[in-house]
Design a protein around this motif. Sequence first.
Motif, PDB file in Angstrom:
ATOM      1  N   THR A  45       0.848  -1.186   0.000  1.00 11.73           N
ATOM      2  CA  THR A  45       0.000   0.000   0.000  1.00 11.73           C
ATOM      3  C   THR A  45       0.881   1.233   0.000  1.00 11.73           C
ATOM      4  O   THR A  45       1.840   1.319   0.776  1.00 11.73           O
ATOM      5  N   TYR A  47       0.997   5.276   0.610  1.00  9.30           N
ATOM      6  CA  TYR A  47       0.292   6.346   1.308  1.00  9.30           C
ATOM      7  C   TYR A  47       0.868   7.681   0.827  1.00  9.30           C
ATOM      8  O   TYR A  47       2.036   8.000   1.083  1.00  9.30           O
ATOM      9  N   VAL A 134      -2.240  -1.014  -3.698  1.00  8.32           N
ATOM     10  CA  VAL A 134      -3.295  -0.096  -3.255  1.00  8.32           C
ATOM     11  C   VAL A 134      -2.654   1.271  -3.022  1.00  8.32           C
ATOM     12  O   VAL A 134      -1.608   1.373  -2.361  1.00  8.32           O
ATOM     13  N   ARG A 136      -3.418   4.967  -1.416  1.00  8.22           N
ATOM     14  CA  ARG A 136      -4.310   5.783  -0.602  1.00  8.22           C
ATOM     15  C   ARG A 136      -3.865   7.230  -0.686  1.00  8.22           C
ATOM     16  O   ARG A 136      -2.775   7.591  -0.234  1.00  8.22           O
TER      17      ARG A 136
END
Length: 394
Positions: A45, A47, A134, A136
């Motif tokens: 992920t 960020y 992913v 974010r």
Amino acid sequence: MSGAKKSTATTDVTHNAGRDIAIIGGGIGGLTAALAFARVDANVTVYEQASALTEVGAGLQITPNGARALASLDLAGAMATIGLRAKAVVPMDGVTGREIARFDLASQDPPYRFFHRAALIDLLARACTAQGVVVRLGARIENLNADGSFEVGDDIIRPDLTVGADGLKSVVRGRINTPETPFFTGQVAWRAMIRQPQAEPIARVWMLPGRHMVTYPLTNDRLNIVAVQERSQWADEGWNHFDDPGNLRAAFADAGWEIKSILGAVDDVKLWGLFRHSVAAKWHAGNIAILGDAAHPTLPFLAQGANLAIEDAYVLARCCDESGSLNAALRAYQNARLDRVVRAIGAANANARNYHLTGIKRRVAHAALSTMGKVAPNAFLGRLGWLYDHDVTA
């Protein structure tokens, strides 16, 4: 780490398989790391504090050393569609407009290319998405715990490995290193872009006493401009500070007509101060690691900031994949990268001096470049063999 995903069979173990990796920062280094980890079966992920994956600034140069790592991640074909293949680097006398020498880049393999930063970011982001990463957005992380955990909104994130790819003012670097104050180098830089159709795909380095300017074309008939001036009046660090284009033109008022013509077309310009940061003493602690500018901010005089971050990202993922122990992997990562990064930063610092020579030193240096271009044109690239020929995928 090969171009294809590794098998999880016992004969070809991927230690990243199933690891939860958090990448803080969605720039070039962070997205390269995300892709490299995801391709060997980690759960990744990213960020990013911004509301969109964009990159301030304009152009960048991906030299063969960076290109090898990206090609190993199956991006060679896509890079060819969004970048311009460089033909040469051309040192110029910025006062007279005279071409001092011309050094071939067309023979470089993989190719030396010019990219718009936003295009390269988009390419990496699409590759990450396809690999299951992913992303974010709007995830601002102000505090990082010693165990690598952090909060995003109401969520507490506890990854197996937290990677700080969060740039010059890295929160992650501050967690594992003693704070320090960078110092102003006595130089400021402007970045701009103008329309210039059919520009030759070369990087020109326009050298003047106490100043220099680098220009090279980008796709869609754009010319990228980075201009540097020595001065005592400092400016804030960072690429997103607006300035009056008249200030840039005034700094090069005694330049040759071609520079004046280029700068006369500038209507939007950013200014930033160039500050010297030390290479971080520690690139890892526990299950936390840093890469790129978070670990080793580099002055823009060797076109290696993005390339070194790409190399870091690839090596970090590879070291973690080769070891079941994160602690051993992170030690191996810093050991593999430190000497090379220090050498590259030293070379960039030397260029800052060589581009700005005055008086007899300037005349002697230009004569030497001219002679090299005529007598031993391959010597220029030979001097940079340690940099461009390096292969982190080997």
